[in-house]
Enzyme design. Structure first.
Site, short mmCIF file in Angstrom:
data_model
loop_
_atom_site.label_atom_id
_atom_site.label_comp_id
_atom_site.label_asym_id
_atom_site.label_seq_id
_atom_site.Cartn_x
_atom_site.Cartn_y
_atom_site.Cartn_z
N SER A 100 12.17 -11.35 -25.58
CA SER A 100 11.89 -10.16 -24.77
C SER A 100 10.75 -9.34 -25.33
O SER A 100 10.37 -8.32 -24.75
CB SER A 100 13.15 -9.30 -24.64
OG SER A 100 13.61 -8.90 -25.91
N ASN A 117 22.99 -4.22 -29.85
CA ASN A 117 23.52 -3.71 -28.58
C ASN A 117 23.49 -2.19 -28.52
O ASN A 117 23.07 -1.61 -27.51
CB ASN A 117 24.95 -4.21 -28.36
CG ASN A 117 25.02 -5.73 -28.29
OD1 ASN A 117 23.98 -6.39 -28.25
ND2 ASN A 117 26.21 -6.28 -28.30
N THR A 135 6.81 15.62 16.50
CA THR A 135 8.06 14.88 16.29
C THR A 135 7.95 13.66 17.18
O THR A 135 7.32 13.71 18.24
CB THR A 135 9.31 15.71 16.68
OG1 THR A 135 9.21 16.07 18.06
CG2 THR A 135 9.41 16.99 15.85
N HIS A 136 8.52 12.55 16.73
CA HIS A 136 8.40 11.26 17.44
C HIS A 136 6.94 10.87 17.65
O HIS A 136 6.63 10.13 18.59
CB HIS A 136 9.09 11.29 18.81
CG HIS A 136 10.48 11.82 18.79
ND1 HIS A 136 11.59 11.02 18.71
CD2 HIS A 136 10.96 13.10 18.82
CE1 HIS A 136 12.69 11.76 18.72
NE2 HIS A 136 12.33 13.04 18.77
N SER A 174 -16.34 -0.86 3.49
CA SER A 174 -16.07 -2.24 3.90
C SER A 174 -17.22 -3.12 3.44
O SER A 174 -18.38 -2.69 3.42
CB SER A 174 -15.95 -2.30 5.42
OG SER A 174 -16.24 -3.60 5.89
N LYS A 220 -17.75 1.99 7.64
CA LYS A 220 -16.36 2.24 7.27
C LYS A 220 -16.22 3.13 6.03
O LYS A 220 -17.01 3.08 5.10
CB LYS A 220 -15.62 0.91 7.00
CG LYS A 220 -15.34 0.10 8.23
CD LYS A 220 -14.43 0.78 9.24
CE LYS A 220 -13.01 0.92 8.75
NZ LYS A 220 -12.34 -0.39 8.62
N GLU A 279 -3.39 4.70 1.38
CA GLU A 279 -2.75 3.45 1.79
C GLU A 279 -1.99 2.84 0.61
O GLU A 279 -0.86 2.37 0.73
CB GLU A 279 -3.80 2.46 2.30
CG GLU A 279 -4.49 2.92 3.58
CD GLU A 279 -5.62 1.98 3.96
OE1 GLU A 279 -6.76 2.23 3.53
OE2 GLU A 279 -5.37 1.00 4.68
N GLN A 299 19.20 -7.66 -20.77
CA GLN A 299 17.83 -7.67 -21.30
C GLN A 299 16.81 -7.50 -20.18
O GLN A 299 15.71 -6.99 -20.41
CB GLN A 299 17.59 -8.99 -22.05
CG GLN A 299 16.18 -9.18 -22.56
CD GLN A 299 16.11 -10.26 -23.63
OE1 GLN A 299 16.48 -10.03 -24.76
NE2 GLN A 299 15.64 -11.44 -23.25
N1 ARG Z 1 16.41 -7.94 -26.57
C1 ARG Z 1 17.74 -7.56 -26.32
C2 ARG Z 1 17.82 -6.72 -25.03
O1 ARG Z 1 16.85 -6.22 -24.65
C3 ARG Z 1 18.30 -6.76 -27.45
C4 ARG Z 1 19.77 -6.80 -27.54
C5 ARG Z 1 20.18 -8.14 -27.98
N2 ARG Z 1 21.58 -8.22 -28.22
C6 ARG Z 1 22.20 -9.37 -28.40
N3 ARG Z 1 23.45 -9.34 -28.59
N4 ARG Z 1 21.56 -10.50 -28.41
O2 ARG Z 1 18.84 -6.60 -24.41
#
Ligand code: ARG
Length: 456
Positions: free
Chosen positions: A23, A109, A154-155, A276, A282, A289, A321
């Site tokens: 990650s 965690n 409106t509308h 454009s 243009k 947009e 993750q």
């Molecule tokens: N890269 C992980 C995440 O973003 C970190 C937590 C990972 N925890 C684990 N038990 N592998 O969630």
């Protein structure tokens, strides 16, 4: 390769899985929060007697050096699994084996949930500043547009005349609600997960209140299993961002219409338009947009996020993750969009002649009905009578005010006089003087309230 786990494995991760598992490319940006959380954790460990004062100092200094290296780009292209692994590896490089004590009593965690909440709190402040900036730009335009009258729709149909200021403020109020929503989301985001361990609490008797104070959180999470596995705060934030971009999209959509060749109520500054490649004449309102479409991305983020969370048991699952990709995309999109919209709004010019030219007498039909009501005609009946007058004007292909008096008198005796005394569109606007209406007093009150709300 530095890894936070692996003692019980006899084979390294396969390359394809390693790619899926990593990650770091996404969570790399969490490093300042990871360092901050780790420094607080070191202090808490020392307070709990797990680290000596000397070790505490070395770890904190080491983390500062890691932060400097990361600020200098040490993390770009790094091979690590995630930002937490990256920081720990660099810490080993800085202070050696003592780095191995940092993760005592902590899990990635509770670590990642803490990092993410810290990141969100900063992001919410940035978004709030940008929203206030856009709101202030709308207010500034509204101040200049106090006496410009245009058809209110409106509308998509001409309904009643309104002030240009009033239309602009109708798009500013939603931003006030957006800011309230962001502040509310921030309140629930500022709950500290650190000290939750992996799911069941930390084995080290850390003082979570001290951690809370050191990291600037409002409260500590009441259940570790919930705290490590819930991402409600991310959902709330992404929803608030999607909703605010939906508001921006409506503003932008209206300005695309008003800047069109046919309406021409506003002229955008050159700096916010494109030309454009083919048609030399243009001048396209791209800024609005693009502002109109960007909500599509954040809605995708919101649906993706909720879909990722659906069906997960309490506690951490690796599915979580994926939350960051959605969150970061939504925040990036908002922070990319708001400054440009603010600039486009601040520099556009209202075109009074085009607004005037668009005003049709039909916009005063309600005033006519109100005039009959003042003479005692029940409103429902007055509505029908004026409807007949409108039909007559359409049949004769003339403006409402140009229906011949005889024809008007045939519908109701008072109509010719009412038609003659209808007055200007500005007078009609002033007749809608209830609080929240388009009359001057109400718009002035709104202006001062909004100017205060968006003051930097
Ligand atoms: N890269 C992980 C995440 O973003 C970190 C937590 C990972 N925890 C684990 N038990 N592998 O969630």
């Amino acid at each position: 390769m530095h890894q936070m786990w692996g003692g019980r494995f006899s084979a390294a991760p396969e390359e394809s899985f390693s790619q899926l598992n990593r990650s770091l490319p996404v969570d790399h940006r969490l490093w300042p929060q990871d360092i901050r959380g780790s420094k607080a954790w070191v202090r808490a460990l020392a307070q709990a007697g797990i680290l000596t004062p000397g070790e505490e100092q070395m770890l904190r200094d080491g983390l500062d050096r890691v932060a400097r290296r990361l600020a200098d780009g040490a993390g770009t292209g790094a091979p690590d699994e995630d930002v937490h692994t990256l920081v720990e590896r660099l810490l080993y490089e800085e202070i050696g084996d003592l780095a191995g004590k940092l993760h005592t009593g902590r899990s990635r965690n509770d670590q990642v949930a803490t990092d993410l909440r810290l990141w969100c709190l900063t992001a919410l402040e940035q978004v709030d500043r940008e929203l206030a900036g856009l709101g202030a730009a709308l207010v500034a335009q509204a101040e200049k547009g106090m006496d410009l009258i245009l058809p209110g729709y409106t509308h998509g149909q001409q309904a009643q005349p309104v002030r240009w200021a009033y239309v602009l403020l109708a798009h500013a109020w939603p931003l006030v609600r957006d800011r309230e929503r962001l502040a509310d989301a921030a309140r629930r985001t500022a709950v500290l997960p650190l000290g939750s361990g992996a799911l069941a609490g930390s084995g080290v008797p850390v003082d979570r209140d001290l951690l809370r104070e050191e990291l600037g959180f409002r409260a500590i999470s009441p259940n570790a299993l919930d705290a490590t596995g819930e991402r409600d705060f991310v959902v709330e934030i992404v929803f608030a961002l999607a909703l605010l971009l939906m508001h921006v999209s409506r503003l932008a959509g209206e300005l695309v219409t008003y800047s069109s060749t046919e309406f021409g109520f506003v002229r955008l500054a050159d700096g916010y338009c494109t030309g454009s490649s083919l048609m030399p004449q243009k001048r396209n309102p791209d800024v609005f947009e693009l502002a109109r479409v960007k909500v599509a991305r954040t809605l995708g983020d919101l649906v993706g996020l909720l879909t990722a969370l659906k069906g997960l048991p309490a506690g951490y699952s690796k599915d979580l993750q994926e939350d960051k990709a959605f969150l970061f995309d939504a925040v990036d999109t908002v922070l990319l969009t708001l400054p440009a919209v603010r600039g486009g709004v601040a520099t556009m010019e209202p075109v009074a002649e085009r607004m005037n030219a668009a005003l049709q007498r039909g916009l005063l039909a309600t005033d006519l009905a109100d005039g009959l009501v003042a003479q005692g005609v029940p409103f429902r009946e007055a509505h029908v009578l004026v409807g007949r007058l409108v039909q007559e004007a359409e049949r004769l292909r003339v403006d409402l005010a140009a229906v011949p008096p005889e024809a008007a008198r045939a519908i109701h005796g008072s109509l010719p006089a009412l038609l003659a005394s209808l007055g200007s569109f500005a007078e009609s606007v002033e007749r809608r003087a209830t609080p929240g209406g388009s009359a001057r007093a109400s718009v002035l009150a709104q202006l001062s309230e909004l100017a205060a709300a968006f003051r930097a």
